[in-house]
Design a protein around this motif. Structure first.
Motif, PDB file in Angstrom:
ATOM      1  N   MET A   1       0.836  -1.198   0.000  1.00 20.96           N
ATOM      2  CA  MET A   1       0.000   0.000   0.000  1.00 20.96           C
ATOM      3  C   MET A   1       0.873   1.251   0.000  1.00 20.96           C
ATOM      4  N   PRO A   2       0.507   2.244  -0.785  1.00 16.52           N
ATOM      5  CA  PRO A   2       1.294   3.496  -0.800  1.00 16.52           C
ATOM      6  C   PRO A   2       1.342   4.137   0.579  1.00 16.52           C
ATOM      7  N   CYS A   3       2.499   4.692   0.932  1.00 13.66           N
ATOM      8  CA  CYS A   3       2.679   5.339   2.233  1.00 13.66           C
ATOM      9  C   CYS A   3       3.421   6.658   2.065  1.00 13.66           C
ATOM     10  N   GLN A   4       3.286   7.509   3.083  1.00 19.97           N
ATOM     11  CA  GLN A   4       4.115   8.715   3.120  1.00 19.97           C
ATOM     12  C   GLN A   4       5.589   8.329   3.194  1.00 19.97           C
ATOM     13  N   ASP A   5       6.448   9.157   2.642  1.00 15.98           N
ATOM     14  CA  ASP A   5       7.884   8.949   2.762  1.00 15.98           C
ATOM     15  C   ASP A   5       8.287   9.035   4.237  1.00 15.98           C
ATOM     16  N   PRO A   6       9.112   8.091   4.730  1.00 15.92           N
ATOM     17  CA  PRO A   6       9.487   8.085   6.154  1.00 15.92           C
ATOM     18  C   PRO A   6      10.090   9.390   6.647  1.00 15.92           C
ATOM     19  N   ALA A   7      10.935  10.014   5.824  1.00 17.61           N
ATOM     20  CA  ALA A   7      11.569  11.271   6.249  1.00 17.61           C
ATOM     21  C   ALA A   7      10.537  12.382   6.382  1.00 17.61           C
ATOM     22  N   GLU A   8       9.525  12.363   5.532  1.00 17.45           N
ATOM     23  CA  GLU A   8       8.489  13.393   5.588  1.00 17.45           C
ATOM     24  C   GLU A   8       7.556  13.171   6.782  1.00 17.45           C
ATOM     25  N   ARG A   9       7.141  11.938   6.977  1.00 20.22           N
ATOM     26  CA  ARG A   9       6.126  11.686   8.009  1.00 20.22           C
ATOM     27  C   ARG A   9       6.678  11.827   9.422  1.00 20.22           C
ATOM     28  N   ARG A  10       7.980  11.800   9.592  1.00 17.77           N
ATOM     29  CA  ARG A  10       8.555  12.064  10.918  1.00 17.77           C
ATOM     30  C   ARG A  10       8.203  13.459  11.410  1.00 17.77           C
ATOM     31  N   ARG A  11       7.867  14.352  10.482  1.00 13.99           N
ATOM     32  CA  ARG A  11       7.629  15.753  10.834  1.00 13.99           C
ATOM     33  C   ARG A  11       6.149  16.138  10.792  1.00 13.99           C
ATOM     34  N   ASN A  12       5.267  15.155  10.625  1.00 14.07           N
ATOM     35  CA  ASN A  12       3.842  15.487  10.637  1.00 14.07           C
ATOM     36  C   ASN A  12       3.051  14.362  11.282  1.00 14.07           C
ATOM     37  N   VAL A  13       1.767  14.608  11.541  1.00 14.78           N
ATOM     38  CA  VAL A  13       0.902  13.597  12.162  1.00 14.78           C
ATOM     39  C   VAL A  13      -0.153  13.099  11.177  1.00 14.78           C
ATOM     40  N   ASN A  14       0.062  13.354   9.894  1.00 14.32           N
ATOM     41  CA  ASN A  14      -0.894  12.888   8.887  1.00 14.32           C
ATOM     42  C   ASN A  14      -0.817  11.370   8.744  1.00 14.32           C
ATOM     43  N   GLU A  15      -1.882  10.798   8.217  1.00 12.05           N
ATOM     44  CA  GLU A  15      -1.951   9.341   8.097  1.00 12.05           C
ATOM     45  C   GLU A  15      -0.794   8.813   7.257  1.00 12.05           C
ATOM     46  N   VAL A  16      -0.162   7.742   7.762  1.00 11.33           N
ATOM     47  CA  VAL A  16       1.007   7.171   7.091  1.00 11.33           C
ATOM     48  C   VAL A  16       0.592   6.385   5.849  1.00 11.33           C
ATOM     49  N   ALA A  17      -0.314   5.423   6.021  1.00 17.13           N
ATOM     50  CA  ALA A  17      -0.775   4.609   4.899  1.00 17.13           C
ATOM     51  C   ALA A  17      -1.796   5.402   4.088  1.00 17.13           C
ATOM     52  N   LEU A  18      -1.566   5.542   2.799  1.00 17.85           N
ATOM     53  CA  LEU A  18      -2.391   6.416   1.969  1.00 17.85           C
ATOM     54  C   LEU A  18      -3.574   5.706   1.325  1.00 17.85           C
ATOM     55  N   GLY A  19      -3.616   4.385   1.412  1.00 15.49           N
ATOM     56  CA  GLY A  19      -4.747   3.649   0.848  1.00 15.49           C
ATOM     57  C   GLY A  19      -4.527   3.249  -0.598  1.00 15.49           C
ATOM     58  N   TYR A  20      -5.291   2.236  -1.020  1.00 13.78           N
ATOM     59  CA  TYR A  20      -5.204   1.757  -2.398  1.00 13.78           C
ATOM     60  C   TYR A  20      -5.827   2.755  -3.378  1.00 13.78           C
ATOM     61  N   THR A  21      -5.282   2.796  -4.570  1.00 15.19           N
ATOM     62  CA  THR A  21      -5.978   3.417  -5.692  1.00 15.19           C
ATOM     63  C   THR A  21      -7.040   2.420  -6.172  1.00 15.19           C
ATOM     64  N   GLU A  22      -7.934   2.846  -7.045  1.00 13.57           N
ATOM     65  CA  GLU A  22      -8.951   1.928  -7.554  1.00 13.57           C
ATOM     66  C   GLU A  22      -8.310   0.744  -8.275  1.00 13.57           C
ATOM     67  N   THR A  23      -7.296   1.026  -9.074  1.00 15.71           N
ATOM     68  CA  THR A  23      -6.626  -0.051  -9.807  1.00 15.71           C
ATOM     69  C   THR A  23      -5.986  -1.043  -8.844  1.00 15.71           C
ATOM     70  N   GLN A  24      -5.302  -0.541  -7.829  1.00 14.64           N
ATOM     71  CA  GLN A  24      -4.652  -1.423  -6.861  1.00 14.64           C
ATOM     72  C   GLN A  24      -5.678  -2.261  -6.104  1.00 14.64           C
ATOM     73  N   ALA A  25      -6.798  -1.637  -5.737  1.00 18.22           N
ATOM     74  CA  ALA A  25      -7.830  -2.360  -4.989  1.00 18.22           C
ATOM     75  C   ALA A  25      -8.434  -3.477  -5.826  1.00 18.22           C
ATOM     76  N   ARG A  26      -8.735  -3.193  -7.069  1.00 10.87           N
ATOM     77  CA  ARG A  26      -9.367  -4.217  -7.904  1.00 10.87           C
ATOM     78  C   ARG A  26      -8.392  -5.339  -8.237  1.00 10.87           C
ATOM     79  N   LEU A  27      -7.107  -5.011  -8.411  1.00  7.78           N
ATOM     80  CA  LEU A  27      -6.115  -6.062  -8.638  1.00  7.78           C
ATOM     81  C   LEU A  27      -5.961  -6.948  -7.407  1.00  7.78           C
ATOM     82  N   GLU A  28      -5.947  -6.327  -6.225  1.00 17.51           N
ATOM     83  CA  GLU A  28      -5.854  -7.121  -4.994  1.00 17.51           C
ATOM     84  C   GLU A  28      -7.105  -7.971  -4.810  1.00 17.51           C
ATOM     85  N   ALA A  29      -8.255  -7.416  -5.099  1.00 17.54           N
ATOM     86  CA  ALA A  29      -9.507  -8.158  -4.959  1.00 17.54           C
ATOM     87  C   ALA A  29      -9.554  -9.362  -5.898  1.00 17.54           C
ATOM     88  N   LEU A  30      -8.926  -9.238  -7.067  1.00 21.98           N
ATOM     89  CA  LEU A  30      -8.896 -10.354  -8.016  1.00 21.98           C
ATOM     90  C   LEU A  30      -8.093 -11.544  -7.488  1.00 21.98           C
TER      91      LEU A  30
END
Length: 379
Positions: free
Chosen positions: A1-30
């Motif tokens: 799953m796409p994630c924030q860059d480790p160096a960037e996320r050390r400096r913020n409290v935003n969600e680390v895991a960014l979630g699947y795109t539609e294409t990624q979700a449908r490929l995983e579901a298959l």
């Protein structure tokens, strides 16, 4: 799953895991084999019809997928992020068993999150005709929310009493923003209220009103007590009274619920700013505390755990993220005492080294201290 860059996320409290795109979700579901015996459903604590909702994702029917999930769970966006699927629904997954690796199982939790995020809103869960019965739910954490949703669906009038000024329980005061954004928790609470559940805050049952008063004077027919595990557990070692020793409960509550990480820019909650922090433990709470310390600007964060990494109860993903963010793991070590300065502040930790012995009642190998192996960790 796409994630924030480790160096960037050390400096913020935003969600680390960014979630699947539609294409990624449908490929995983298959990857789902649509097993007739559906072992994944047996591994799910609330028995979600997992193959059915995954099939809807393959078809691109995300709203339909969410409706199937909501038959059994009102918290798909939350559970998809923080539930330990690797020891629940994904553990018996046929795909994972084929490869003899649970990490190769269909990513059910990530797909659940995808459905919840991409089909938010929609129709409310069906509520049965009013029964005239009244139910009081004490605590608005995960347990309280699930009970409130299920009893409201059955047609009962439900009131949730919460001691804090915000709902969500451990999802708000314990789990950090970078793992579970609070807006998502609020979205689930809003859904409850739209279903007709009444929320009452700053209400301490036992002080504001007793359970007997709720039932005998206020007309509630049943009370569910879901107050959570609010009291911390300390180790009982020398130095725990020193300034700078926090329980995880207090540390995470200050940082999460009271937003101490803003350092006065929107909250007045004080929290220690340290150059070095030692976190004791190897579970998800320890990972949350260590990763929170990183975001509070700590130069060096140590995670001290008395067993090896293999025995850590924390999710593999959380361990991986902590390491990416620079947390230094000290395994097979444990504090013997906490060292202080002359004015009563923490100066360091005296630790013992350990080796693993025979398995204990938990099934994990017991940590055995090595005599004479004491050393000091400066914090």
């Amino acid at each position: 799953m796409p994630c924030q860059d480790p160096a960037e996320r050390r400096r913020n409290v935003n969600e680390v895991a960014l979630g699947y795109t539609e294409t990624q979700a449908r490929l995983e579901a298959l990857r789902c084999l649509q097993c007739k015996n559906a072992p994944c459903v047996q591994g799910c604590p609330v028995r979600i019809r997992i193959p059915a909702f995954i099939a809807r994702i393959v078809e691109g029917d995300y709203r339909g997928a969410l409706e199937i999930i909501r038959e059994n769970s009102l918290l798909p966006a939350v559970c998809g992020r923080v539930c330990p699927q690797e020891v629940q629904c994904q553990l018996p997954c046929t795909v994972g068993r084929k490869f003899k690796d649970v990490g190769m199982s269909v990513s059910i939790g990530r797909l659940e999150r995808f459905a919840a995020d991409h089909a938010a809103g929609g129709e409310l869960p069906a509520v049965a005709p009013e029964t005239g019965r009244r139910v009081a739910v004490i605590g608005s954490g995960p347990g309280g929310i699930v009970v409130a949703a299920d009893t409201r669906r059955a047609g009962h009038h439900v009131t949730v009493f919460e001691a804090f000024h915000k709902p969500g329980g451990v999802m708000v005061y314990g789990i950090p923003e970078f793992r579970l954004p609070k807006a998502i928790v609020q979205r689930e609470i809003d859904l409850l209220e739209e279903m007709g559940v009444e929320m009452v805050y700053n209400f301490i049952v036992g002080r504001t009103r007793t359970i007997q008063q709720l039932m005998n004077e206020d007309g509630y027919d049943a009370v569910f007590i879901g107050v959570g595990a609010g009291l911390p557990r300390f180790m009982g070692i020398e130095g725990e009274q020193l300034v700078g020793v926090y329980s995880a409960n207090e540390y995470l509550t200050r940082a999460n619920l009271m937003k101490a990480y803003q350092f006065g820019r929107g909250a007045d909650t004080p929290i220690a700013r340290s150059r070095r922090v030692a976190v004791v433990g190897g579970g998800n709470v320890a990972m949350d505390a260590a990763r929170t310390a990183v975001r509070l600007g700590t130069e060096r964060v140590y995670l001290v755990y008395r067993r090896s990494e293999k025995e850590m109860p924390a999710r593999v993903e959380e361990v991986h993220h902590a390491k990416e963010e620079g947390v230094v793991f000290h395994t097979l070590q444990n504090p013997k005492r906490i060292l202080g300065t002359g004015d009563g502040r923490v100066a360091g930790v005296e630790c013992l080294r350990y080796e693993l012995g025979e398995p204990d009642e938990s099934g994990r190998r017991r940590p055995v201290p090595l005599a004479g192996s004491e050393f000091q960790l400066e914090v």
